[in-house]
Scaffold this active site. Structure first.
Site, mmCIF file in Angstrom:
data_model
loop_
_atom_site.group_PDB
_atom_site.id
_atom_site.type_symbol
_atom_site.label_atom_id
_atom_site.label_comp_id
_atom_site.label_asym_id
_atom_site.label_seq_id
_atom_site.Cartn_x
_atom_site.Cartn_y
_atom_site.Cartn_z
ATOM 1 N N LYS A 183 13.078 41.089 27.318
ATOM 2 C CA LYS A 183 12.976 39.626 27.398
ATOM 3 C C LYS A 183 14.097 39.023 28.267
ATOM 4 C CE LYS A 183 9.319 39.203 24.820
ATOM 5 N NZ LYS A 183 8.901 40.584 24.643
HETATM 6 C C1 LIG Z 1 4.105 36.725 23.400
HETATM 7 C C2 LIG Z 1 4.915 37.534 22.448
HETATM 8 N N1 LIG Z 1 4.966 37.152 21.161
HETATM 9 C C3 LIG Z 1 5.695 37.821 20.260
HETATM 10 C C4 LIG Z 1 6.410 38.945 20.609
HETATM 11 C C5 LIG Z 1 7.143 39.693 19.556
HETATM 12 O O1 LIG Z 1 8.495 39.814 19.796
HETATM 13 P P1 LIG Z 1 9.318 41.096 19.293
HETATM 14 O O2 LIG Z 1 8.947 42.254 20.174
HETATM 15 O O3 LIG Z 1 10.739 40.692 19.451
HETATM 16 O O4 LIG Z 1 8.948 41.337 17.891
HETATM 17 C C6 LIG Z 1 6.400 39.374 21.937
HETATM 18 C C7 LIG Z 1 7.216 40.522 22.341
HETATM 19 O O5 LIG Z 1 6.901 41.484 22.880
HETATM 20 C C8 LIG Z 1 5.625 38.666 22.882
HETATM 21 O O6 LIG Z 1 5.558 39.063 24.155
#
Ligand SMILES: Cc1ncc(COP(=O)(O)O)c(C=O)c1O
Length: 382
Positions: A183
């Site tokens: 990210k």
């Molecule tokens: C659009 C979206 N929502 C939620 C998430 C979830 O985040 P995390 O991987 O930190 O749990 C991601 C991450 O990959 C994402 O790209």
């Protein structure tokens, strides 16, 4: 052929390493003072009252919907063009995902389709700021206010993005960020919830930490004789952020705008190179938003997409597709509806390498290889 240009690369330096070292030897590496500092600085940066650190974007989405006390038949209007976390979080809360379609250009939720999907049971609208491009927040806010329902934003891609001059994070009832490895602001694994609602913030602090009313740090620094005592007020989860990840987060937050600016510069080079290639559609940015450009997504004719991925892959350039429409996964079959744009566009999208440390050589390699592929298919067609 090995990978010459990865799709993503976290922007880590000695500075993050020094911050980790300091946290590691500080005597406190769990949920503690660094997490609190990161939360305060994050809230200040985004222009919102409260920020609550959690251990992933998924946990942020899970708890954002949890704090709203959804009932089993409550409906959440959501996108299918997202990472499954967005929609799994709805199922974790035993609510019903109601999929709305997206705009073809920004790939964010289509307002008209949101309106068509509203029912008496709609409790939440959950837009995804796809690729870092904010959804149509002003109109969505009008809808939620008029109906007395909630806006929960999936801002996993949108750290540092702006809508009408304000940072994403201060608009919805709750906004969910991810600090996952790839990210814009990365700590490895981590996430943050932001809100202006004090009650939500207080409850989220308990929900992320087993339902306990005081964190161990708060108790450790207390001078009271019963400092070891705490109350468990509801069934919470082990989803808090810790001080090691927060130490990295603080360093990354301080350089977020510079990192996002570098993304913007790379994108303008890509756009410049691709805009006159008739077979490529470059991404749009609405005039009233500032995307955080988490992803660089172009559209190509459906028949060429997989050939292009293969062509680039064989030349050491990684790319991907964000995302396979969630409603077409088996687990979402009970909620399946027709989403004409989503179902068509996902066959045409391809995500090209984008990260702040992408070098001029890497940028040129991507540009040249994509354009070479264009020449190859033009010759095929002759
Ligand atoms: C659009 C979206 N929502 C939620 C998430 C979830 O985040 P995390 O991987 O930190 O749990 C991601 C991450 O990959 C994402 O790209």
């Amino acid at each position: 052929m090995g990978i010459k240009t990865p799709l993503f690369k976290p922007a880590m330096t000695e500075e993050e390493l020094r911050a980790i070292r300091k946290a590691l030897f500080s005597g406190w590496i769990g949920l503690g003072p660094k997490t609190q500092e990161f939360e305060e600085k994050f809230a200040e940066y985004m222009g919102v009252k409260y920020a609550v650190g959690v251990n992933s974007g998924t946990a942020a989405l899970h708890l954002a919907l949890k704090v709203l006390d959804l009932k089993p038949r409550d409906e959440v209007i959501t996108s299918a063009l997202t990472f499954v976390s967005t929609n799994h979080a709805i199922l974790y809360n035993n609510a019903k995902p109601v999929f709305a379609d997206v705009y073809e250009d920004t790939l964010t939720l289509d307002l008209e389709d949101i309106k068509r999907k509203l029912t008496k049971r709609t409790k939440v609208i959950l837009p995804v700021h796809y690729g870092g491009h904010p959804a149509e927040l002003e109109e969505i806010l009008d809808i939620v206010k008029a109906r007395g329902i909630y806006l929960v934003e999936d801002a996993a891609h949108a750290c540092g993005a702006q809508y009408k001059g304000k940072y994403i994070g201060s608009f919805g009832d709750l906004t969910c960020f991810s600090f996952h490895a790839v990210k814009n602001l990365s700590v490895g694994e981590g996430g943050m919830l932001t809100t202006n609602n004090k009650k939500f913030a207080e409850r989220l602090r308990k929900l992320r930490w087993m339902g306990i009313d005081k964190s161990t740090w708060e108790r450790a620094k207390s001078k009271k004789p019963y400092a070891w005592e705490y109350r468990v007020e509801e069934l919470g989860y082990k989803e808090h952020l810790d001080d090691i990840h927060s130490a990295i987060g603080l360093v990354q937050l301080a350089k977020l705008s510079r990192l996002n600016q570098r993304r913007r510069e790379i994108i303008s080079e890509y756009n410049q190179a691709f805009k006159s290639a008739g077979w490529i559609t470059i991404p749009t940015e609405r005039p009233y938003v500032k995307s955080s450009f988490h992803l660089y997504v172009i559209k190509v004719p459906a028949g060429l997409r997989d050939r292009l991925i293969d062509y680039l892959g064989r030349r050491g350039i990684s790319c991907s597709v964000h995302y396979f429409p969630n409603h077409l996964y088996k687990i979402y079959k009970p909620y399946r509806v027709r989403l004409p744009v989503t179902e068509d566009v996902y066959k045409r999208i391809i995500t090209l390498p984008l990260y702040p440390e992408l070098t001029p050589v890497g940028i040129n390699r991507v540009i040249r290889t994509v354009l070479d592929f264009g020449k190859l298919i033009a010759n095929d067609e002759k």
